[in-house]
Design an enzyme around this catalytic site. Structure first.
Site, PDB file in Angstrom:
ATOM      1  CE  LYS A 194      -3.634   2.640   0.408  1.00  0.00           C
ATOM      2  NZ  LYS A 194      -4.463   2.811   1.593  1.00  0.00           N
TER       3      LYS A 194
ATOM      4  CG  HIS B  34      -9.608   5.715  -0.844  1.00  0.00           C
ATOM      5  ND1 HIS B  34      -8.780   6.599  -1.497  1.00  0.00           N
ATOM      6  CD2 HIS B  34      -8.896   5.270   0.222  1.00  0.00           C
ATOM      7  CE1 HIS B  34      -7.629   6.682  -0.858  1.00  0.00           C
ATOM      8  NE2 HIS B  34      -7.672   5.881   0.187  1.00  0.00           N
TER       9      HIS B  34
ATOM     10  CG  LEU C 298      -8.196  12.985   4.584  1.00  0.00           C
ATOM     11  CD1 LEU C 298      -6.877  13.043   5.339  1.00  0.00           C
ATOM     12  CD2 LEU C 298      -8.322  14.179   3.629  1.00  0.00           C
TER      13      LEU C 298
ATOM     14  CG  ASP D 150     -10.943   4.403   3.338  1.00  0.00           C
ATOM     15  OD1 ASP D 150     -10.111   3.834   4.077  1.00  0.00           O
ATOM     16  OD2 ASP D 150     -10.883   5.606   3.052  1.00  0.00           O
TER      17      ASP D 150
END
Length: 344
Positions: A98, A173, A218, A247
């Site tokens: 990630k 996202h 965010l 998320d």
């Protein structure tokens, strides 16, 4: 009464936290989802295979007895990552690395400062078939927060894809029409996860009538035109490139209702019901199963779940809060109604 039975979904982007927080939230996801891709931004972050395996053991210990839920583990990409680490990760069953650009989001202080110095690492990911999960925002203070995703596409995403064209990338996202367009125009090695909040809410829901801290996440919520573009993408001709990733990011109520509130929305409690609402409103309920249960598994190269869940067209009231360690947690749409309910 209308019912909808689908293959059990997977959550391809989930924050489970650790300790008492993990014990509080893991059962919600395990009830609905067969698997989830677990984000590595703990304090300290999950940077080694040993870290990931230890964290997986803690997740398994937090699950209800008899749960078949499987956490899919990831590593946090840092400036110190090496091709050898990628090979170790692949051998240990880690599914992805990630990318958190340093300072972009919660617990991203250890993130990457210059991705282009890690091209050999990305090339090894492509070779090993390990996925590259991208929080796609620049952190340049001169770039407006509402423009950081769009700026990332030109500055980082397109150049990286040009340099490592066979890298499997998940643009995580996504929140903008620009991000949806990039995924739609890219090859089959590029896909995106989409959250319930970015499909249901826009920035008015954050800022009109008062600041609503439980809608702060965010990447930040965007204009209504961007929300509409995301709905069009997940229900359109190339919908196979988009999949469920909540998320879901729990923070205690006291950390959200704060002079400097934390970013993140907790949606795991009613995730699939919220997505069902999106697809129903779009007249595309027939496409929910692919988005929730098929597209992510196919992109990750894993089989679909063998069992199913059933949604009933029956309204439910979301609790105002739920216990969270010593505090409480406010779920998405707290105190409000959702038109669908999972039959447990």
């Amino acid at each position: 009464m209308q019912t909808l039975t689908i293959i059990r979904p997977d959550d391809m982007h989930l924050h489970l936290r650790d300790g008492d927080a993990l014990k509080a939230v893991a059962p919600y996801t395990a009830r609905q989802m067969g698997r989830a891709v677990i984000m590595p931004n703990l304090k300290p972050p999950v940077v080694s295979v040993a870290d990931a395996l230890a964290y997986k053991a803690r997740i398994m210990a937090a699950l209800p007895e008899g749960s078949a839920f499987e956490p899919l583990m990831t590593l946090y990409l840092t400036d110190q990552a090496t091709p050898e680490l990628v090979r170790e990760a692949k051998a240990a069953g880690i599914v992805a690395f990630k990318l958190y650009p340093a300072g972009a989001t919660t617990n991203s202080d250890s993130g990457v400062t210059d991705l282009f110095k890690l091209i050999p690492v990305l090339e090894e990911m492509a070779k090993q078939g390990i996925l590259f999960l991208v929080h796609g925002e620049v952190t340049d203070p001169e770039i407006d927060i509402f423009d950081r995703e769009a700026a990332f596409i030109g500055r980082v995403m397109k150049p990286v894809l040009a340099q490592v064209p066979n890298l499997k990338v998940v643009f995580e996202h996504i929140t903008t029409a620009e991000a949806a367009r990039l995924v739609l125009e890219a090859g089959d090695n590029v896909a995106a996860s989409v959250t319930p909040q970015h499909l249901l809410l826009n920035r008015n829901d954050l800022l009109v009538g008062g600041v609503r801290p439980h809608h702060f996440c965010l990447p930040v919520l965007k204009r209504e035109t961007h929300r509409q573009a995301l709905v069009a993408a997940v229900t359109g001709e190339k919908a196979h490139k988009f999949f469920l990733g909540t998320d879901s990011a729990p923070h205690a109520k006291s950390a959200k209702e704060n002079a400097c509130g934390c970013a993140g929305m907790f949606s795991a409690m009613t995730a699939i019901e919220l997505y069902a609402e999106v697809f129903e409103k779009a007249g595309a309920l027939d496409k929910l199963e692919a988005f929730a249960s098929e597209n992510g598994a196919r992109f990750y190269g894993i089989p679909e779940n063998a069992d199913t869940i059933t949604l009933v067209k029956q309204s439910q009231t979301v609790p105002a809060s739920v216990p969270y360690g010593d505090g409480e947690l406010v779920p998405m749409r707290a105190g409000g109604e959702i038109g669908w309910t999972v039959q447990y």
